[in-house]
Design an enzyme around this catalytic site. Structure first.
Site, PDB file in Angstrom:
ATOM      1  N   GLU A  40       0.841  -1.129  -0.026  1.00  0.00           N
ATOM      2  CA  GLU A  40       0.137   0.011   0.008  1.00  0.00           C
ATOM      3  C   GLU A  40       0.995   1.319  -0.057  1.00  0.00           C
ATOM      4  O   GLU A  40       1.960   1.197   0.686  1.00  0.00           O
ATOM      5  CB  GLU A  40      -0.870   0.127   1.290  1.00  0.00           C
ATOM      6  N   LYS A 111      -9.715   1.881  -2.305  1.00  0.00           N
ATOM      7  CA  LYS A 111      -9.951   1.335  -1.040  1.00  0.00           C
ATOM      8  C   LYS A 111     -11.312   1.878  -0.399  1.00  0.00           C
ATOM      9  O   LYS A 111     -11.666   2.948  -0.349  1.00  0.00           O
ATOM     10  CB  LYS A 111      -8.699   1.759  -0.008  1.00  0.00           C
ATOM     11  N   CYS A 152      -5.353  -3.131   2.873  1.00  0.00           N
ATOM     12  CA  CYS A 152      -5.121  -3.068   4.304  1.00  0.00           C
ATOM     13  C   CYS A 152      -6.064  -3.067   5.340  1.00  0.00           C
ATOM     14  O   CYS A 152      -6.668  -4.466   5.588  1.00  0.00           O
ATOM     15  CB  CYS A 152      -4.507  -1.880   4.543  1.00  0.00           C
TER      16      CYS A 152
HETATM   17  N1  LIG Z   1      -3.318   1.473   6.005  1.00  0.00           N
HETATM   18  C1  LIG Z   1      -4.426   0.661   6.965  1.00  0.00           C
HETATM   19  O1  LIG Z   1      -5.586   0.550   6.457  1.00  0.00           O
HETATM   20  C2  LIG Z   1      -3.889   0.197   8.296  1.00  0.00           C
HETATM   21  C3  LIG Z   1      -4.731  -0.758   8.869  1.00  0.00           C
HETATM   22  C4  LIG Z   1      -4.424  -1.457  10.218  1.00  0.00           C
HETATM   23  O2  LIG Z   1      -3.129  -1.333  10.503  1.00  0.00           O
HETATM   24  C5  LIG Z   1      -5.124  -2.045  10.894  1.00  0.00           C
HETATM   25  O3  LIG Z   1      -4.899  -2.437  12.297  1.00  0.00           O
HETATM   26  O4  LIG Z   1      -6.310  -2.611  10.253  1.00  0.00           O
END
Ligand SMILES: NC(=O)CCC(=O)C(=O)O
Length: 268
Positions: A40, A111, A152
């Site tokens: 990402e 996203k 993510c």
């Molecule tokens: N960049 C993100 O979306 C981080 C997501 C993350 O760390 C989580 O714990 O869920």
């Protein structure tokens, strides 16, 4: 299909990030990778204020042209975990793309779930301050089969991956910049859960290390097979890991434990 996952520590200098990514991509392609996955925000991670100036049009922006050239040169697929895509003067999209061997964008996923969290005394993020959420899931047809795209924080929403599995996917892309704190607690468990419950491969390219004061990413990039076995895991540094995606592993899991066909959604 031989897959490479690149683990990076992306900073705020886009050209330096692209130079570094190019070196890793060339190394992975020279090692026979047919599909290369990046984390990402692989081309920019820095101050929130820098997101707008580093946002790009897709296609035909600096980064997509860079990726198309490499994909064509090596005849490979490149999954850009995500880059910042222009949306407005105030906000951008966090967009994951897949470039095919002929240099064309064949996958484009914005996203959906934005990382807006507050863990008392530990960390807080408000991704929606600078990012506009996407509004559609994305499935891409690859030579290995159908792939579901995610980014993510999406990992925490099992419905998305079940939808992908029911629509025929056998591999998920999970590029990430998972925080160190939540990564230690949840990253591998959630990745393996998505693989096991959907009997799919999970390709998880992560950011590692610090990119801003107090903002540290967990790394632990990994590739997980449909039985939930971690078949490759990155060391605690920028690195490349490899694995073969094998259709038989998907088939054996689903024939042995046909949970996807045993579902009884009419009862719940
Ligand atoms: N960049 C993100 O979306 C981080 C997501 C993350 O760390 C989580 O714990 O869920």
């Amino acid at each position: 299909m031989k897959v490479a996952v690149i683990q990076m520590n992306t900073k705020s200098d886009k050209e330096e990030n692209l130079r570094k990514a190019e070196g890793f991509i060339r190394q992975a392609a020279d090692n026979g990778a047919e599909l290369i996955s990046l984390p990402e925000y692989f081309n920019y991670m820095g101050e929130e204020s820098g997101k707008i100036e580093n946002a790009e049009q897709i296609p035909d922006g600096r980064t997509t042209s860079f990726l198309s050239g490499l994909a064509k040169e090596y005849g490979i697929f490149i999954h850009a975990g995500s880059i910042i895509e222009k949306y407005s003067n105030e906000k951008s999209y966090n967009t994951s793309i897949i470039v095919s061997p002929d240099g064309k964008i064949v996958g484009n996923y914005r996203k959906i779930h934005l990382f807006d969290i507050e863990i008392n005394g530990v960390s807080s993020y408000m991704e929606s301050n600078s990012i506009e959420g996407g509004d559609s899931a994305e499935i891409v047809e690859l030579p290995f089969g159908k792939a579901g795209m995610a980014i993510c924080y999406d990992l925490r929403f099992p419905e998305l991956f079940r939808k992908y599995a029911l629509e025929g996917c056998n591999v998920f892309f999970l590029p990430a910049a998972f925080t160190q704190y939540t990564g230690m607690l949840h990253w591998e468990t959630l990745l393996r859960a998505r693989a096991i419950e959907n009997q799919c491969y999970v390709i998880a390219a992560g950011q590692i290390g610090s990119h801003l004061p107090g903002k540290v990413c967990y790394g632990n990039s990994m590739i997980i097979d449909p039985w939930g076995t971690v078949v490759a895991k990155a060391p605690e540094k920028e690195s490349i890991i490899y694995a073969e995606l094998e259709g038989e592993r998907v088939q054996s899991a689903r024939e042995s434990i046909p949970c996807l066909t045993h579902r009884k959604p009419q009862y719940y």
